[in-house]
Design a protein around this motif. Structure first.
Motif, PDB file in Angstrom:
ATOM      1  N   ARG A   1      -5.737   4.871  20.004  1.00 53.60           N
ATOM      2  CA  ARG A   1      -6.813   5.073  19.025  1.00 53.60           C
ATOM      3  C   ARG A   1      -6.214   5.215  17.628  1.00 53.60           C
ATOM      4  NH1 ARG A   1      -8.784   9.100  16.128  1.00 53.60           N
ATOM      5  NH2 ARG A   1     -10.994   9.074  15.518  1.00 53.60           N
ATOM      6  N   LEU A   2      -6.769   4.454  16.680  1.00 55.68           N
ATOM      7  CA  LEU A   2      -6.365   4.571  15.285  1.00 55.68           C
ATOM      8  C   LEU A   2      -7.564   4.980  14.450  1.00 55.68           C
ATOM      9  CD1 LEU A   2      -4.193   1.377  14.601  1.00 55.68           C
ATOM     10  CD2 LEU A   2      -3.384   3.662  15.156  1.00 55.68           C
ATOM     11  N   SER A   3      -7.333   5.840  13.481  1.00 53.42           N
ATOM     12  CA  SER A   3      -8.374   6.130  12.505  1.00 53.42           C
ATOM     13  C   SER A   3      -8.617   4.874  11.672  1.00 53.42           C
ATOM     14  CB  SER A   3      -7.948   7.288  11.602  1.00 53.42           C
ATOM     15  OG  SER A   3      -6.839   6.897  10.804  1.00 53.42           O
ATOM     16  N   LYS A   4      -9.721   4.848  10.958  1.00 53.98           N
ATOM     17  CA  LYS A   4      -9.995   3.717  10.073  1.00 53.98           C
ATOM     18  C   LYS A   4      -8.893   3.580   9.026  1.00 53.98           C
ATOM     19  CE  LYS A   4     -13.611   1.791   7.091  1.00 53.98           C
ATOM     20  NZ  LYS A   4     -14.985   1.996   6.565  1.00 53.98           N
ATOM     21  N   ARG A   5      -8.391   4.700   8.534  1.00 54.55           N
ATOM     22  CA  ARG A   5      -7.310   4.680   7.536  1.00 54.55           C
ATOM     23  C   ARG A   5      -6.074   3.971   8.079  1.00 54.55           C
ATOM     24  NH1 ARG A   5      -2.861   8.270   6.491  1.00 54.55           N
ATOM     25  NH2 ARG A   5      -3.527   9.511   8.279  1.00 54.55           N
ATOM     26  N   LEU A   6      -5.633   4.370   9.264  1.00 55.08           N
ATOM     27  CA  LEU A   6      -4.437   3.750   9.831  1.00 55.08           C
ATOM     28  C   LEU A   6      -4.685   2.301  10.222  1.00 55.08           C
ATOM     29  CD1 LEU A   6      -2.913   6.630  12.011  1.00 55.08           C
ATOM     30  CD2 LEU A   6      -2.409   5.986   9.644  1.00 55.08           C
ATOM     31  N   ARG A   7      -5.910   1.994  10.687  1.00 56.72           N
ATOM     32  CA  ARG A   7      -6.244   0.607  11.032  1.00 56.72           C
ATOM     33  C   ARG A   7      -6.125  -0.286   9.812  1.00 56.72           C
ATOM     34  NH1 ARG A   7      -5.662  -2.325  15.165  1.00 56.72           N
ATOM     35  NH2 ARG A   7      -4.726  -3.666  13.598  1.00 56.72           N
ATOM     36  N   CYS A   8      -6.580   0.196   8.675  1.00 54.40           N
ATOM     37  CA  CYS A   8      -6.479  -0.588   7.438  1.00 54.40           C
ATOM     38  C   CYS A   8      -5.018  -0.805   7.057  1.00 54.40           C
ATOM     39  CB  CYS A   8      -7.207   0.122   6.309  1.00 54.40           C
ATOM     40  SG  CYS A   8      -9.005   0.046   6.405  1.00 54.40           S
ATOM     41  N   VAL A   9      -4.202   0.226   7.192  1.00 50.80           N
ATOM     42  CA  VAL A   9      -2.780   0.091   6.857  1.00 50.80           C
ATOM     43  C   VAL A   9      -2.125  -0.960   7.749  1.00 50.80           C
ATOM     44  CG1 VAL A   9      -0.543   1.259   6.823  1.00 50.80           C
ATOM     45  CG2 VAL A   9      -2.565   2.439   5.958  1.00 50.80           C
ATOM     46  N   VAL A  10      -2.382  -0.895   9.045  1.00 49.93           N
ATOM     47  CA  VAL A  10      -1.816  -1.883   9.972  1.00 49.93           C
ATOM     48  C   VAL A  10      -2.249  -3.290   9.589  1.00 49.93           C
ATOM     49  CG1 VAL A  10      -1.836  -2.717  12.359  1.00 49.93           C
ATOM     50  CG2 VAL A  10      -1.583  -0.271  11.900  1.00 49.93           C
ATOM     51  N   ASP A  11      -3.514  -3.471   9.288  1.00 48.58           N
ATOM     52  CA  ASP A  11      -4.025  -4.804   8.946  1.00 48.58           C
ATOM     53  C   ASP A  11      -3.379  -5.347   7.674  1.00 48.58           C
ATOM     54  OD1 ASP A  11      -5.625  -4.792  11.172  1.00 48.58           O
ATOM     55  OD2 ASP A  11      -7.459  -4.230  10.097  1.00 48.58           O
ATOM     56  N   GLU A  12      -3.030  -4.472   6.743  1.00 49.10           N
ATOM     57  CA  GLU A  12      -2.406  -4.917   5.493  1.00 49.10           C
ATOM     58  C   GLU A  12      -0.949  -5.338   5.686  1.00 49.10           C
ATOM     59  OE1 GLU A  12      -4.014  -5.675   3.021  1.00 49.10           O
ATOM     60  OE2 GLU A  12      -5.901  -4.566   3.246  1.00 49.10           O
TER      61      GLU A  12
ATOM     62  N   HIS B   1       3.858  10.442  13.489  1.00 49.88           N
ATOM     63  CA  HIS B   1       3.657  10.028  14.882  1.00 49.88           C
ATOM     64  C   HIS B   1       4.018   8.570  15.138  1.00 49.88           C
ATOM     65  CE1 HIS B   1       0.209   8.548  12.799  1.00 49.88           C
ATOM     66  NE2 HIS B   1      -0.320   9.758  12.687  1.00 49.88           N
ATOM     67  N   GLY B   2       4.207   7.751  14.112  1.00 49.56           N
ATOM     68  CA  GLY B   2       4.641   6.368  14.290  1.00 49.56           C
ATOM     69  C   GLY B   2       3.572   5.387  14.716  1.00 49.56           C
ATOM     70  N   LYS B   3       2.297   5.773  14.654  1.00 45.47           N
ATOM     71  CA  LYS B   3       1.233   4.896  15.152  1.00 45.47           C
ATOM     72  C   LYS B   3       1.134   3.584  14.386  1.00 45.47           C
ATOM     73  CE  LYS B   3      -1.922   8.268  17.239  1.00 45.47           C
ATOM     74  NZ  LYS B   3      -3.298   8.829  17.209  1.00 45.47           N
ATOM     75  N   VAL B   4       1.364   3.629  13.080  1.00 43.06           N
ATOM     76  CA  VAL B   4       1.235   2.411  12.270  1.00 43.06           C
ATOM     77  C   VAL B   4       2.230   1.355  12.731  1.00 43.06           C
ATOM     78  CG1 VAL B   4       1.656   1.444   9.974  1.00 43.06           C
ATOM     79  CG2 VAL B   4       0.234   3.474  10.230  1.00 43.06           C
TER      80      VAL B   4
ATOM     81  N   LYS C   1      -4.723  -5.606  -3.971  1.00 41.62           N
ATOM     82  CA  LYS C   1      -5.913  -5.053  -3.329  1.00 41.62           C
ATOM     83  C   LYS C   1      -5.895  -3.542  -3.543  1.00 41.62           C
ATOM     84  CE  LYS C   1      -6.958  -6.664   0.809  1.00 41.62           C
ATOM     85  NZ  LYS C   1      -6.800  -7.022   2.246  1.00 41.62           N
ATOM     86  N   ASP C   2      -7.058  -2.967  -3.716  1.00 44.61           N
ATOM     87  CA  ASP C   2      -7.130  -1.531  -3.981  1.00 44.61           C
ATOM     88  C   ASP C   2      -8.561  -1.106  -3.714  1.00 44.61           C
ATOM     89  OD1 ASP C   2      -7.013   1.058  -4.912  1.00 44.61           O
ATOM     90  OD2 ASP C   2      -6.186   0.548  -6.885  1.00 44.61           O
ATOM     91  N   TYR C   3      -8.800  -0.562  -2.537  1.00 44.63           N
ATOM     92  CA  TYR C   3     -10.179  -0.311  -2.131  1.00 44.63           C
ATOM     93  C   TYR C   3     -10.339   1.056  -1.477  1.00 44.63           C
ATOM     94  CZ  TYR C   3      -8.163  -2.089   2.254  1.00 44.63           C
ATOM     95  OH  TYR C   3      -7.353  -2.302   3.344  1.00 44.63           O
ATOM     96  N   LYS C   4     -11.563   1.535  -1.524  1.00 45.33           N
ATOM     97  CA  LYS C   4     -11.897   2.854  -0.987  1.00 45.33           C
ATOM     98  C   LYS C   4     -12.415   2.711   0.439  1.00 45.33           C
ATOM     99  CE  LYS C   4     -12.361   5.929  -3.651  1.00 45.33           C
ATOM    100  NZ  LYS C   4     -11.414   6.917  -4.226  1.00 45.33           N
ATOM    101  N   ILE C   5     -11.990   3.642   1.307  1.00 48.76           N
ATOM    102  CA  ILE C   5     -12.536   3.693   2.662  1.00 48.76           C
ATOM    103  C   ILE C   5     -12.912   5.138   2.993  1.00 48.76           C
ATOM    104  CG2 ILE C   5     -11.186   1.717   3.493  1.00 48.76           C
ATOM    105  CD1 ILE C   5      -9.471   3.882   5.029  1.00 48.76           C
ATOM    106  N   LEU C   6     -13.844   5.272   3.904  1.00 44.45           N
ATOM    107  CA  LEU C   6     -14.222   6.576   4.432  1.00 44.45           C
ATOM    108  C   LEU C   6     -13.715   6.647   5.868  1.00 44.45           C
ATOM    109  CD1 LEU C   6     -15.751   9.258   4.172  1.00 44.45           C
ATOM    110  CD2 LEU C   6     -17.819   8.060   4.954  1.00 44.45           C
ATOM    111  N   SER C   7     -12.774   7.552   6.099  1.00 41.01           N
ATOM    112  CA  SER C   7     -12.154   7.679   7.416  1.00 41.01           C
ATOM    113  C   SER C   7     -12.165   9.137   7.840  1.00 41.01           C
ATOM    114  CB  SER C   7     -10.706   7.158   7.370  1.00 41.01           C
ATOM    115  OG  SER C   7     -10.060   7.323   8.619  1.00 41.01           O
ATOM    116  N   GLU C   8     -12.821   9.414   8.951  1.00 39.62           N
ATOM    117  CA  GLU C   8     -12.909  10.777   9.486  1.00 39.62           C
ATOM    118  C   GLU C   8     -13.385  11.760   8.419  1.00 39.62           C
ATOM    119  OE1 GLU C   8      -8.914  11.065  11.129  1.00 39.62           O
ATOM    120  OE2 GLU C   8      -9.703  10.571  13.105  1.00 39.62           O
TER     121      GLU C   8
END
Length: 215
Positions: A2-13, A27-30, A134-141
């Protein structure tokens, strides 16, 4: 995993990167996720805490991927030319600037998530020879974060980009942030008289409302 939206965005970038260092990897999830999804070929997780890195090693072992882990402060344990992309996604902007400022290393791409002081971080990144792509706002948890992606090259920022990133009102999370931030600033400026907060409220009204407070 499970990834938070924040970490999911980092991985995608990280798409298109080859070798990536994650400073303050915890924790090394990224990196483990990026390796599993074959977005990158090599990951180096660094952290000042051996205890934190032990969690990253355990996670990598659990998912059968090789993750290079190094205990050290900032970029001290990264060699010149060793990685093309740098991730710093778990600390405030002042700490990010400290880490970048005390090193001579350069990277093809930066993926930064400053938990505070995003405007100052943006200006610093550009001053160090990067262009923010790119520089965008996200709402995560229930917390708003800025995802900043920069590449080597000459960059410039407008007044609104320094304060708000490259967001526009098509970003639902950014719209939500502006509404909540404006309400907060109105309550603060009405009673405290802080000039900086009044100025930010003026910018929000000017650029994202009609000048009278109507969106």
């Amino acid at each position: 995993m499970r990834l938070s939206k924040r970490l999911r965005c980092v991985v995608d970038e990280l798409e298109g990167s080859v070798s990536v260092a994650d400073v303050g990897a915890d924790h090394g999830k990224v990196l483990v996720t990026a390796l599993l999804e074959k977005k990158i070929e090599r990951g180096i997780a660094t952290d000042i805490s051996e205890k934190s890195l032990s969690k990253a090693r355990t996670l990598a072992f659990e998912y059968s991927v090789f993750l290079d882990t190094r205990v050290g402060d900032g970029l001290d344990v990264i060699k010149d030319g060793e990685v093309d992309t740098l991730v710093i996604a778990g600390m405030g902007g002042n700490e990010i600037m400290r880490i970048l400022g005390r090193s001579e290393l350069t990277f093809e791409k930066l993926v930064l998530v400053p938990h505070r002081d995003a405007p100052e971080t943006r200006k610093f990144v550009v001053s160090r020879g990067y262009a923010i792509k790119k520089d965008y706002k996200i709402l995560s948890e229930k917390i708003f974060y800025d995802i900043i992606v920069a590449e080597r090259g000459k960059g410039e920022l407008t007044k609104t980009e320094i304060i708000f990133g490259k967001n526009d009102t098509s970003n639902e999370d950014f719209r939500s942030y502006i509404v909540k931030r404006r309400a907060f600033l109105k309550s603060v400026s009405d009673y405290s008289g802080k000039e900086a907060e009044k100025k930010e409220l003026e910018y929000i009204t000017e650029f994202f409302y009609d000048g009278k407070g109507n969106s």
